[in-house]
Design a protein around this motif. Structure first.
Motif, PDB file in Angstrom:
ATOM      1  N   ALA A  38       6.399  11.441   3.100  1.00 13.59           N
ATOM      2  CA  ALA A  38       6.378  11.009   4.347  1.00 13.59           C
ATOM      3  C   ALA A  38       4.625  10.373   4.742  1.00 13.59           C
ATOM      4  N   ARG A  39       3.570  10.765   3.912  1.00 16.10           N
ATOM      5  CA  ARG A  39       2.034  10.054   4.782  1.00 16.10           C
ATOM      6  C   ARG A  39       1.478  10.659   5.961  1.00 16.10           C
ATOM      7  N   HIS A  40       0.437  11.068   6.418  1.00 19.23           N
ATOM      8  CA  HIS A  40      -0.399  11.278   7.671  1.00 19.23           C
ATOM      9  C   HIS A  40      -0.147  10.672   8.996  1.00 19.23           C
ATOM     10  N   THR A  41       1.242  11.366  10.219  1.00 19.70           N
ATOM     11  CA  THR A  41       1.229  10.697  11.172  1.00 19.70           C
ATOM     12  C   THR A  41       2.323  10.325  10.730  1.00 19.70           C
ATOM     13  N   LYS A  42       3.205  10.140   9.627  1.00 17.29           N
ATOM     14  CA  LYS A  42       4.469   9.184   9.594  1.00 17.29           C
ATOM     15  C   LYS A  42       5.792   9.996   9.870  1.00 17.29           C
ATOM     16  N   LEU A  43       5.757  11.004  10.077  1.00 15.01           N
ATOM     17  CA  LEU A  43       6.500  12.180   9.111  1.00 15.01           C
ATOM     18  C   LEU A  43       8.086  11.775  10.272  1.00 15.01           C
ATOM     19  N   TRP A  44       7.815  11.750  11.370  1.00 15.47           N
ATOM     20  CA  TRP A  44       9.204  10.880  12.456  1.00 15.47           C
ATOM     21  C   TRP A  44       9.574   9.718  11.966  1.00 15.47           C
ATOM     22  N   LEU A  62       3.779  20.639  11.216  1.00 21.97           N
ATOM     23  CA  LEU A  62       4.776  19.479  10.399  1.00 21.97           C
ATOM     24  C   LEU A  62       4.372  19.030   9.560  1.00 21.97           C
ATOM     25  N   HIS A  63       3.516  18.971   8.208  1.00 17.00           N
ATOM     26  CA  HIS A  63       2.798  17.751   7.476  1.00 17.00           C
ATOM     27  C   HIS A  63       4.021  18.047   6.005  1.00 17.00           C
ATOM     28  N   SER A  64       3.033  16.642   5.492  1.00 14.35           N
ATOM     29  CA  SER A  64       2.896  16.296   4.453  1.00 14.35           C
ATOM     30  C   SER A  64       2.471  16.023   3.324  1.00 14.35           C
ATOM     31  N   ASP A  65       2.967  16.704   2.072  1.00 16.50           N
ATOM     32  CA  ASP A  65       1.919  17.254   1.093  1.00 16.50           C
ATOM     33  C   ASP A  65       1.174  16.470   0.638  1.00 16.50           C
ATOM     34  N   ASP A  66       1.892  15.064   0.572  1.00 18.94           N
ATOM     35  CA  ASP A  66       0.832  14.309   0.627  1.00 18.94           C
ATOM     36  C   ASP A  66       0.554  13.266   1.588  1.00 18.94           C
ATOM     37  N   ASP A  67      -0.103  13.653   2.728  1.00 14.58           N
ATOM     38  CA  ASP A  67      -0.835  13.140   2.895  1.00 14.58           C
ATOM     39  C   ASP A  67      -1.363  11.687   3.023  1.00 14.58           C
ATOM     40  N   GLY A  68      -2.505  12.091   2.094  1.00 14.23           N
ATOM     41  CA  GLY A  68      -3.198  10.769   1.979  1.00 14.23           C
ATOM     42  C   GLY A  68      -4.171  10.799   3.119  1.00 14.23           C
ATOM     43  N   PHE A  69      -4.127  11.462   3.698  1.00 17.03           N
ATOM     44  CA  PHE A  69      -5.717  11.849   5.016  1.00 17.03           C
ATOM     45  C   PHE A  69      -6.201  12.866   4.991  1.00 17.03           C
ATOM     46  N   VAL A  70      -5.075  13.894   5.625  1.00 24.24           N
ATOM     47  CA  VAL A  70      -5.414  15.188   5.599  1.00 24.24           C
ATOM     48  C   VAL A  70      -4.973  16.315   5.111  1.00 24.24           C
ATOM     49  N   PRO A  71      -5.318  16.484   3.421  1.00 17.53           N
ATOM     50  CA  PRO A  71      -4.372  17.427   3.230  1.00 17.53           C
ATOM     51  C   PRO A  71      -4.041  18.921   3.949  1.00 17.53           C
ATOM     52  N   SER A  72      -2.700  18.936   3.414  1.00 13.25           N
ATOM     53  CA  SER A  72      -2.277  20.217   4.038  1.00 13.25           C
ATOM     54  C   SER A  72      -2.728  21.859   3.643  1.00 13.25           C
ATOM     55  N   ASP A  73      -3.497  21.330   2.386  1.00 11.98           N
ATOM     56  CA  ASP A  73      -3.588  23.087   2.118  1.00 11.98           C
ATOM     57  C   ASP A  73      -4.538  23.860   3.065  1.00 11.98           C
ATOM     58  N   ALA A  74      -4.736  22.755   4.490  1.00 10.88           N
ATOM     59  CA  ALA A  74      -5.343  24.413   5.151  1.00 10.88           C
ATOM     60  C   ALA A  74      -3.784  24.703   5.866  1.00 10.88           C
ATOM     61  N   SER A  75      -2.702  23.899   5.850  1.00 11.19           N
ATOM     62  CA  SER A  75      -2.040  24.149   7.405  1.00 11.19           C
ATOM     63  C   SER A  75      -0.904  25.452   5.817  1.00 11.19           C
ATOM     64  N   HIS A  76      -0.929  24.787   4.214  1.00 12.84           N
ATOM     65  CA  HIS A  76      -0.487  26.173   3.810  1.00 12.84           C
ATOM     66  C   HIS A  76      -1.231  27.251   3.769  1.00 12.84           C
ATOM     67  N   ASP A  77      -2.238  27.488   3.877  1.00 13.02           N
ATOM     68  CA  ASP A  77      -3.388  28.966   3.654  1.00 13.02           C
ATOM     69  C   ASP A  77      -3.157  29.310   5.095  1.00 13.02           C
ATOM     70  N   THR A 132       1.277  -1.144   0.371  1.00  9.23           N
ATOM     71  CA  THR A 132      -0.002  -0.181   0.070  1.00  9.23           C
ATOM     72  C   THR A 132       0.632   1.297  -0.165  1.00  9.23           C
ATOM     73  N   ALA A 133       0.395   1.953   0.136  1.00 10.53           N
ATOM     74  CA  ALA A 133       0.854   3.940   0.066  1.00 10.53           C
ATOM     75  C   ALA A 133       2.085   3.707   1.067  1.00 10.53           C
ATOM     76  N   ASP A 134       1.132   3.097   2.692  1.00  9.31           N
ATOM     77  CA  ASP A 134       1.717   3.091   3.528  1.00  9.31           C
ATOM     78  C   ASP A 134       2.681   1.797   3.819  1.00  9.31           C
ATOM     79  N   THR A 135       2.323   0.804   3.305  1.00  5.69           N
ATOM     80  CA  THR A 135       3.555  -0.410   3.448  1.00  5.69           C
ATOM     81  C   THR A 135       4.950  -0.426   2.948  1.00  5.69           C
ATOM     82  N   VAL A 136       4.907   0.138   2.265  1.00 11.08           N
ATOM     83  CA  VAL A 136       6.087   1.277   0.866  1.00 11.08           C
ATOM     84  C   VAL A 136       7.425   1.817   1.973  1.00 11.08           C
TER      85      VAL A 136
END
Length: 404
Positions: free
Chosen positions: A371-377, A339-354, A76-80
């Motif tokens: 990095a996807r959603h809450t997996k940046l660490w 801290l937000h990934s632009d390909d979060d996949g769950f919560v888009p980063s648009d509002a963070s940029h706004d 999946t997008a996460d498991t890889v």
């Protein structure tokens, strides 16, 4: 007779008129059925948004090699993703840690096990890939104590990790559908800065007490439980408090910044993959599920209206305008690190940029990719940790420099 005569005069036979009337009736019935189905779907979607749910499988465990200590998962997008993660399963192990991607193809991913799994182990195929990594405070090898935070709904359990001189604290707020273990990854970063961590729970998260309705308010009420935690910290010697929120925890942290009785003690916010405007998130999720726009609009209307509470059982409408912090950006008074990934996949980063555009004087954004959603660490621990540490030092927020 008159209708038949008029039909005949107009060139239409009685049979054709009857067929036309039948078609109109059938079309009206079909339209009513479609509208009813869309309404029911909308209400179902609305109910799911605010109903706490158990963790759901999002991948398949295809092979466990206890000799090589590897696990093969459905791709999946996460498991890889590169990095270190957790895997929830059932069987002889309920949670294991996984590391490096050893191989991958179009359908599978094989990763190194970081938790030793014995030769007699059996793991069920259904699994959930997680960014948690740490599942219990003992795994951090730091001193900690269990605490109970008195809130309006009852005692909410928390973990306290003392550090420094105890005058600067960080209150960690987990996201929707998870528990406080999600926030353990951040504790060592703050501990190294001499900052005490308080990792909290809140109503309806499965650890804290249940509210009367048992539903999420998406941050509109949960912030009060975390506000009680800030009060707890102040009574224990905290003079400055940083609030860190993950996903929906970010929405809660922002509501604290806007509404808390302890606003004078809040020194800053750190937000990982935050929800800043719920309508943006719900529109995005609806697109992923291929829901028609009218269904999405009706679901949001049901959540935000008095009439919808009878169907969603939310108790009161979700105040989407109040939860839209981009629209309320001029009310912010504290420095914010996102801290937000632009390909979060769950919560888009648009509002963070706004929000960055709306308040460049207060907001800093560390934008990741992949990095996807809450997996940046998990994806890049060094970059994530340094981003927080550097921001804290720039704003003179480390525990070592706390006011005496």
């Amino acid at each position: 007779m008159h209708a038949s005569r008029r039909a005949a005069q107009n060139g239409a036979t009685p049979a054709l008129v009857t067929a036309f009337r039948f078609a109109i009736t059938a079309l009206g019935g079909a339209l009513a059925l479609v509208l009813t189905s869309m309404s029911l779907l909308s209400l179902r979607v609305a109910r799911q948004v605010i109903t706490p749910a158990n963790r759901r499988p999002d991948t398949r465990l295809l092979d466990l090699d206890t000799q090589a200590q590897t696990v093969t998962l459905q791709r999946t997008a996460d498991t890889v993703l590169p990095g270190r993660y957790g895997l929830f399963t059932t069987g002889t192990e309920s949670y294991v840690k996984v590391g490096t991607v050893l191989s991958a193809d179009d359908e599978t991913v094989t990763r190194k096990l970081l938790t030793h799994v014995g030769s007699g182990a059996h793991l069920a195929p259904d699994a959930a890939f997680s960014g948690w990594y740490f599942s219990h405070p003992d795994e951090l090898h730091l001193d900690w104590t269990p605490e109970l935070i008195g809130s309006a709904v009852g005692p909410c359990p928390a973990w306290r990790f003392p550090a420094g001189d105890g005058t600067t604290w960080v209150v960690q707020v987990h996201g929707r559908g998870t528990t406080r273990s999600e926030a353990l990854r951040a504790v060592p970063v703050f501990h190294a800065l001499g900052i005490t961590s308080l990792v909290v729970s809140y109503r309806n998260d499965g650890e804290a007490p249940r509210s009367r309705t048992g539903t999420y308010a998406l941050g509109a009420t949960e912030w009060r439980d975390v506000d009680a935690a800030i009060g707890f910290a102040r009574r224990r010697g905290a003079r400055r408090v940083i609030v860190m929120g993950w996903s929906m925890g970010g929405a809660i942290a922002l509501q604290l910044a806007l509404n808390s009785a302890h606003r004078d003690a809040i020194a800053g916010l750190v937000l990982d993959s935050p929800v800043i405007d719920w309508r943006v998130v719900l529109d995005y999720q609806a697109g992923i599920m291929n829901l028609p726009q009218p269904v999405t609009r009706l679901a949001i209307d049901a959540l935000g209206s008095e009439w919808g509470t009878a169907f969603t059982r939310a108790g009161s409408p979700i105040p989407f305008d109040r939860l839209d912090v981009v629209a309320r950006a001029d009310e912010l008074r504290h420095p914010v690190l996102i801290l937000h990934s632009d390909d979060d996949g769950f919560v888009p980063s648009d509002a963070s940029h706004d929000l960055l555009v709306a308040r460049p004087d207060l907001v800093e954004l560390e934008a990741f990719e992949v990095a996807r959603h809450t997996k940046l660490w998990n994806y890049d621990q060094d970059r994530w940790s340094h981003a927080i540490s550097d921001w804290m030092r720039r704003h003179d927020l480390s525990g070592a420099t706390a006011d005496s």
